[in-house]
Design a protein around this motif. Structure first.
Motif, PDB file in Angstrom:
ATOM      1  N   GLU A 239       2.511   0.424  -4.431  1.00 33.07           N
ATOM      2  CA  GLU A 239       3.958   0.524  -4.681  1.00 33.07           C
ATOM      3  C   GLU A 239       4.543  -0.888  -4.717  1.00 33.07           C
ATOM      4  O   GLU A 239       3.894  -1.861  -4.302  1.00 33.07           O
ATOM      5  CB  GLU A 239       4.655   1.319  -3.582  1.00 33.07           C
TER       6      GLU A 239
ATOM      7  N   ALA B 131       0.853  -1.207   0.000  1.00 36.50           N
ATOM      8  CA  ALA B 131       0.000   0.000   0.000  1.00 36.50           C
ATOM      9  C   ALA B 131       0.879   1.244   0.000  1.00 36.50           C
ATOM     10  O   ALA B 131       1.753   1.399   0.841  1.00 36.50           O
ATOM     11  CB  ALA B 131      -0.904  -0.004   1.218  1.00 36.50           C
ATOM     12  N   ALA B 132       0.627   2.153  -0.967  1.00 35.07           N
ATOM     13  CA  ALA B 132       1.373   3.411  -1.031  1.00 35.07           C
ATOM     14  C   ALA B 132       0.772   4.475  -0.113  1.00 35.07           C
ATOM     15  O   ALA B 132       1.367   5.521   0.129  1.00 35.07           O
ATOM     16  CB  ALA B 132       1.403   3.920  -2.474  1.00 35.07           C
ATOM     17  N   CYS B 133      -0.412   4.181   0.421  1.00 41.45           N
ATOM     18  CA  CYS B 133      -1.106   5.097   1.314  1.00 41.45           C
ATOM     19  C   CYS B 133      -2.098   4.281   2.136  1.00 41.45           C
ATOM     20  O   CYS B 133      -2.248   3.076   1.910  1.00 41.45           O
ATOM     21  CB  CYS B 133      -1.839   6.178   0.501  1.00 41.45           C
ATOM     22  N   ASP B 134      -2.769   4.936   3.079  1.00 39.90           N
ATOM     23  CA  ASP B 134      -3.833   4.232   3.805  1.00 39.90           C
ATOM     24  C   ASP B 134      -4.978   3.949   2.841  1.00 39.90           C
ATOM     25  O   ASP B 134      -5.373   4.815   2.047  1.00 39.90           O
ATOM     26  CB  ASP B 134      -4.339   5.092   4.965  1.00 39.90           C
ATOM     27  N   ILE B 135      -5.466   2.716   2.881  1.00 36.02           N
ATOM     28  CA  ILE B 135      -6.519   2.303   1.957  1.00 36.02           C
ATOM     29  C   ILE B 135      -7.705   1.773   2.784  1.00 36.02           C
ATOM     30  O   ILE B 135      -7.515   0.929   3.668  1.00 36.02           O
ATOM     31  CB  ILE B 135      -6.021   1.202   0.999  1.00 36.02           C
TER      32      ILE B 135
ATOM     33  N   TYR C 253      -5.972  -1.150   4.635  1.00 36.95           N
ATOM     34  CA  TYR C 253      -4.517  -1.265   4.697  1.00 36.95           C
ATOM     35  C   TYR C 253      -3.929   0.042   5.190  1.00 36.95           C
ATOM     36  O   TYR C 253      -4.433   1.147   4.847  1.00 36.95           O
ATOM     37  CB  TYR C 253      -3.941  -1.552   3.286  1.00 36.95           C
ATOM     38  N   THR C 254      -2.885  -0.046   5.970  1.00 39.13           N
ATOM     39  CA  THR C 254      -2.103   1.133   6.311  1.00 39.13           C
ATOM     40  C   THR C 254      -0.965   1.295   5.348  1.00 39.13           C
ATOM     41  O   THR C 254      -0.515   0.316   4.722  1.00 39.13           O
ATOM     42  CB  THR C 254      -1.565   1.025   7.753  1.00 39.13           C
ATOM     43  N   LYS C 255      -0.467   2.498   5.204  1.00 42.19           N
ATOM     44  CA  LYS C 255       0.646   2.764   4.287  1.00 42.19           C
ATOM     45  C   LYS C 255       1.831   1.848   4.596  1.00 42.19           C
ATOM     46  O   LYS C 255       2.223   1.704   5.754  1.00 42.19           O
ATOM     47  CB  LYS C 255       1.069   4.247   4.388  1.00 42.19           C
TER      48      LYS C 255
ATOM     49  N   ASP D 104      -1.938   4.451  -8.378  1.00 43.42           N
ATOM     50  CA  ASP D 104      -1.310   5.428  -7.500  1.00 43.42           C
ATOM     51  C   ASP D 104      -1.436   5.044  -6.023  1.00 43.42           C
ATOM     52  O   ASP D 104      -0.767   5.624  -5.162  1.00 43.42           O
ATOM     53  CB  ASP D 104      -1.922   6.820  -7.736  1.00 43.42           C
ATOM     54  N   MET D 105      -2.262   4.056  -5.705  1.00 37.43           N
ATOM     55  CA  MET D 105      -2.427   3.616  -4.323  1.00 37.43           C
ATOM     56  C   MET D 105      -1.470   2.460  -3.977  1.00 37.43           C
ATOM     57  O   MET D 105      -1.435   1.990  -2.832  1.00 37.43           O
ATOM     58  CB  MET D 105      -3.880   3.150  -4.099  1.00 37.43           C
TER      59      MET D 105
END
Length: 333
Positions: free
Chosen positions: A302, A286-290, A327-329, A299-300
């Motif tokens: 990685e 996860a590239a960010c919190d989801i 998900y957390t980053k 973009d979310m």
């Protein structure tokens, strides 16, 4: 199937006609870890005319002005000597071989060895090839100075006399002492293998050093023959183009390492690689919190280490999927 390379240490005539020196050569070959030590057996009167000249390299290396007959007579060992050397090899646990240079010596050697090495000089000697084949024993055939058509004739002669292709190993060789690298032409060994299906191939080396025979193993040689001596500075036709004992030992080690490195050809991870995969490979994270239920867009996401999550090879499967949990980053998807 890749055979273990049969390493043949060529003592040849580097005993200088002295059986005690021949025994020291056997000791050195055994210590180096080779599979066999090989000599040359002949009766000079049956091999060469009295006025035949020496080769230029022989004149240079012996520093003698004499005929081939005189040189060979000086280097000749008796049949009793070879019987004694065979017993000495047996006691040391190393295979004895000797190359016969005429039919009488071949008949004698049939009592001492389970296979025959035929030198390059006999590649075109049809009656001699038939005589060797009559013993019904495996043959290693050197092909120095030869054309492919002559190699073909020699193989067919041995086959017609009763040998099968799996009993014949053909060695590429360049009869020049020492051989310059640009004259080696190792690719000719591959040509021989491709031209005669079922024939095993190898290489008889006369270069300085150990690089070329090691390369030959990497190219598929199943037999390597290499001259060796106790001292390169000794007078004699072959000493200067031979390996000394420590060099012979280094060649054996290098060949065994190359054999191990060649492996079985299957492209799969080794045991150690499997242990390293999760550390070195990457996963989709996860590239960010989801939030749960969110549509996963590029973009979310990685791609980072470790490799214990979903492989990036499944990127297209993950993108545009709905998140089944939050998900957390930095968390593995």
């Amino acid at each position: 199937m890749k055979y273990k390379t049969f390493i043949l240490a060529e003592a040849g005539v580097n005993h200088n006609g002295d059986i005690n020196l021949a025994k020291q050569l056997i000791d050195a070959a055994h210590d180096a870890g080779v599979d066999a030590v090989k000599f040359q057996t002949w009766k000079t009167e049956l091999l060469v005319t009295e006025d035949a000249e020496m080769a230029e390299y022989q004149k240079e290396n012996t520093q003698q002005v004499e005929s081939q007959f005189q040189m060979l007579k000086r280097l000749e060992l008796s049949y009793d000597d070879f019987s004694e050397l065979k017993t000495y090899c047996d006691n040391k646990g190393i295979t004895f071989l000797s190359t016969p240079d005429e039919e009488q010596s071949a008949t004698f050697l049939d009592q001492l060895q389970d296979q025959f090495k035929i030198g390059s000089g006999e590649l075109t000697n049809t009656p001699f090839l038939r005589h060797i084949a009559s013993f019904k024993k495996p043959v290693i055939l050197s092909t120095g100075m030869g054309y492919l058509s002559e190699v073909e004739h020699a193989i067919f002669t041995l086959e017609e006399a009763g040998l099968t292709r799996d009993e014949i190993t053909v060695l590429h060789a360049t009869t020049d002492y020492p051989t310059a690298p640009e004259d080696v032409n190792l690719s000719a060994m591959v040509t021989i293998r491709n031209a005669f299906p079922g024939i095993r191939v190898g290489y008889s080396d006369h270069t300085l050093g150990i690089e070329v025979p090691v390369a030959a193993v990497a190219m598929g040689a199943v037999v390597i023959e290499k001259h060796f001596t106790l001292d390169k500075t000794m007078k004699g036709p072959d000493h200067s183009a031979s390996l000394e004992p420590q060099e012979l030992k280094a060649m054996v080690l290098a060949i065994r390492n190359i054999e191990a490195a060649l492996g079985n050809g299957w492209k799969v991870p080794t045991k150690t690689e499997k242990e390293n995969r999760n550390i070195v490979r990457k996963s989709i994270i996860a590239a960010c919190d989801i939030a749960e239920g969110a549509l996963l867009t590029p973009d979310m996401l990685e791609i980072k280490r470790p490799g214990s999550g979903i492989s990036p090879t499944r990127w297209d499967e993950v993108v545009n999927c709905v998140a089944k949990k939050a998900y957390t980053k930095g968390e593995l998807i």
